[in-house]
Enzyme design. Structure first.
Site, PDB file in Angstrom:
ATOM      1  N   MET A  98      46.874  20.478 -13.702  1.00  0.00           N
ATOM      2  CA  MET A  98      48.629  21.315 -14.056  1.00  0.00           C
ATOM      3  C   MET A  98      48.393  22.799 -13.015  1.00  0.00           C
ATOM      4  O   MET A  98      47.200  23.179 -12.804  1.00  0.00           O
ATOM      5  CB  MET A  98      49.348  21.284 -15.015  1.00  0.00           C
ATOM      6  CG  MET A  98      49.539  19.946 -15.462  1.00  0.00           C
ATOM      7  SD  MET A  98      50.092  20.322 -17.682  1.00  0.00           S
ATOM      8  CE  MET A  98      51.945  21.605 -17.145  1.00  0.00           C
ATOM      9  N   HIS A  99      49.181  23.688 -12.693  1.00  0.00           N
ATOM     10  CA  HIS A  99      49.280  24.482 -12.070  1.00  0.00           C
ATOM     11  C   HIS A  99      48.924  24.972 -11.432  1.00  0.00           C
ATOM     12  O   HIS A  99      48.411  27.008 -11.044  1.00  0.00           O
ATOM     13  CB  HIS A  99      48.697  25.597 -13.473  1.00  0.00           C
ATOM     14  CG  HIS A  99      49.389  25.671 -15.364  1.00  0.00           C
ATOM     15  ND1 HIS A  99      50.598  25.140 -15.764  1.00  0.00           N
ATOM     16  CD2 HIS A  99      48.421  24.493 -16.368  1.00  0.00           C
ATOM     17  CE1 HIS A  99      50.488  25.275 -16.570  1.00  0.00           C
ATOM     18  NE2 HIS A  99      49.448  24.404 -16.921  1.00  0.00           N
TER      19      HIS A  99
ATOM     20  N   ASP B 292      48.651  16.290 -15.714  1.00  0.00           N
ATOM     21  CA  ASP B 292      47.738  15.395 -16.551  1.00  0.00           C
ATOM     22  C   ASP B 292      47.741  15.041 -18.175  1.00  0.00           C
ATOM     23  O   ASP B 292      47.845  14.201 -18.601  1.00  0.00           O
ATOM     24  CB  ASP B 292      45.955  15.728 -16.453  1.00  0.00           C
ATOM     25  CG  ASP B 292      45.853  17.518 -16.567  1.00  0.00           C
ATOM     26  OD1 ASP B 292      46.912  17.912 -16.748  1.00  0.00           O
ATOM     27  OD2 ASP B 292      45.399  18.013 -16.833  1.00  0.00           O
TER      28      ASP B 292
END
Length: 491
Positions: A77-78, A233
């Site tokens: 992520m991110h 995830d």
């Protein structure tokens, strides 16, 4: 059959399941990260696509790819993938564990009095929005060229389908989404100098985002099957172990360490550095604590010692180590929960002439467990119910490590079949749901908890020992944290 693609930090994994949810095949291709400056961690998005082609070719030696009915995506992520007006990547992706944007976090929160209420989270350097503000502040030409911002797995989707689409669980980690409303927030976007026109469209993770394009189908040897929305995830890992109902949760020992618990509504608790995101299923949310270096700490130690992880774990077992004087802080890339400190440094403390490598390895296993305990404390302070907790991730393959975590937390922990497969299995399940539908009955049918391999019951006799060790661990960070900025200045 259903294909799940899990874009991890260190590898891209492919998981194929059958209609009954059984595991048919798995393959993986390694990926490299780059750290051109202190606190920077980046990857080349083109490497993700090349890894996708390679991993599907590996699968073709095991299965008939034309039997694949749908594809699901999971990913770290991110990350920030910046595309220009022609859909070309402008610069390397800034990853989740990149810590360069601490000043931009302060800038974002100061820009809106209700920033945390809108985003449901405290601004941390790992999230996407401060990364874009950093690009705006430090690479204005790249920012000016940016037409679209995608998360890592959604860049893979773009290469697969030609479409700009994201889903709720991953988008919630950008700080641009209002998780309660499950929609982009115009004020949060404006605080970064962006608007909805820079964002992909949003769907639920169990819905169809589009079909495989003709070019992608030809490159992969697949039919033009639908691609599901997918998940970040952690949400995908939750589906892989059947964590879909409020109170259910898991601890993931992957590159990072995650303590994830499902909630029935959006429950923000930024004051406790607890992440409050959407789940990848409609009408469901989750709370999460995150440590940045879990299994990656053990891999780092093995690489430094020029041995494999199995050798280090065997040394601990063969030495019959039940205690060590050494304390390890696992802050190799800073820390999120509970410190929100990108400058935090890892360290071994307490070594003497008697210290052996097995002592240091055991201290590392304990240190990760102590960080997980810090995360659990934050979740409990936020009022999170913790009823049924499983262990997943590559690090969870170690029975000794699983038992240490159970003893530190003084909580029963379940290790389930397929737990090491993690998010790839959840991605495959989302692929199936996008075909069958995502009613509550279908979710229960497609996403059952796998069978328990082993339940680790806490040893009550070790409770006081680990309480004292955890107290020392926390004091060590508190006393050394003021020095970390000095180290960074010297880099």
């Amino acid at each position: 059959m259903y294909l799940g693609l899990d874009l991890g930090t260190s590898s891209l994994k492919a998981v194929v399941t059958d209609a009954q949810g059984g595991l048919v095949a798995t393959e993986s291709v390694n990926l490299q990260t780059h750290s051109p400056q202190p606190l920077w961690v980046e990857q080349d998005p083109e490497a993700w696509w090349q890894a996708t082609v390679a991993v599907v070719r590996q699968l073709s030696a095991k299965i008939d790819l034309h039997d694949i009915r749908a594809i699901g995506l999971a990913g770290h992520m991110h990350g920030a993938v910046l595309l220009d007006a022609k859909g070309q990547v402008i610069r390397p992706c800034i990853l989740w564990n990149d810590g360069r944007s601490a000043a931009e976090c302060e800038q974002l929160e100061a820009s809106l009095a209700d920033f945390r209420q809108r985003s449901g989270n405290v601004a941390m350097p790992g999230f996407t929005a401060p990364k874009l503000l950093w690009v705006k502040n430090h690479e204005p030409d790249a920012f000016a060229r940016t037409k679209t911002v995608l998360l890592p797995k959604d860049y893979l989707r773009y290469r697969l389908t030609g479409r700009y689409v994201s889903e709720m669980s991953d988008a919630a980690g950008t700080l641009w989404l209002n998780p309660g409303k499950r929609d982009w927030d115009d004020a949060l976007l404006a605080a970064t100098g962006l608007g909805r026109e820079h964002m992909p469209s949003l769907i639920e993770g169990s819905r169809v985002s589009g079909p495989l394009s003709d070019d992608a189908a030809a490159a992969l040897g697949l039919n033009a099957v639908p691609v599901a929305g997918g998940a970040g995830d952690n949400a995908a890992g939750a589906l892989g172990v059947g964590v879909t109902r409020p109170g259910q949760g898991f601890i993931s020992l992957g590159t990072s360490g995650v303590y994830f618990v499902v909630s029935e509504a959006h429950k923000s608790a930024p004051e406790h550095t607890v992440h409050a995101f959407c789940h990848c299923l409609p009408g469901r949310w989750h709370q999460m604590s995150v440590m940045l270096s879990a299994a990656s700490s053990l891999e780092w130690w093995a690489r430094l010692q020029q041995v494999d992880v199995a050798t280090l774990l065997a040394e601990v077992e063969n030495a019959s180590k039940t205690s060590t004087e050494v304390i390890f802080l696992p802050y190799l890339t800073g820390e999120r929960t509970p410190h929100n400190d990108p400058l935090a440094r890892a360290q071994f403390f307490g070594m003497t002439s008697r210290t052996a490598r097995a002592d240091m390895t055991l201290a590392l296993l304990e240190g990760v467990a102590f960080s997980i305990a810090d995360g659990e404390a934050a979740l409990l302070a936020a009022g999170t119910p913790l009823d049924d907790i499983s262990l997943i991730g590559g690090g969870a393959r170690s029975p000794r490590w699983r038992q240490i975590i159970a003893d530190v937390l003084q909580r029963p922990l379940h290790f389930r079949e397929g737990g090491e497969v993690g998010p790839g299995l959840g991605a495959a399940r989302l692929a199936q749901l996008c075909i069958t539908g995502d009613s509550p009955e279908q979710i229960d049918s497609v996403c059952p908890p796998p069978a328990i391999v082993e339940t680790h019951l806490p040893d009550a006799g070790k409770a006081e020992y680990y309480r004292q060790r955890l107290e020392l661990y926390r004091k060590l960070y508190q006393h050394t944290a003021p020095l970390n900025a000095l180290f960074t200045q010297e880099d």
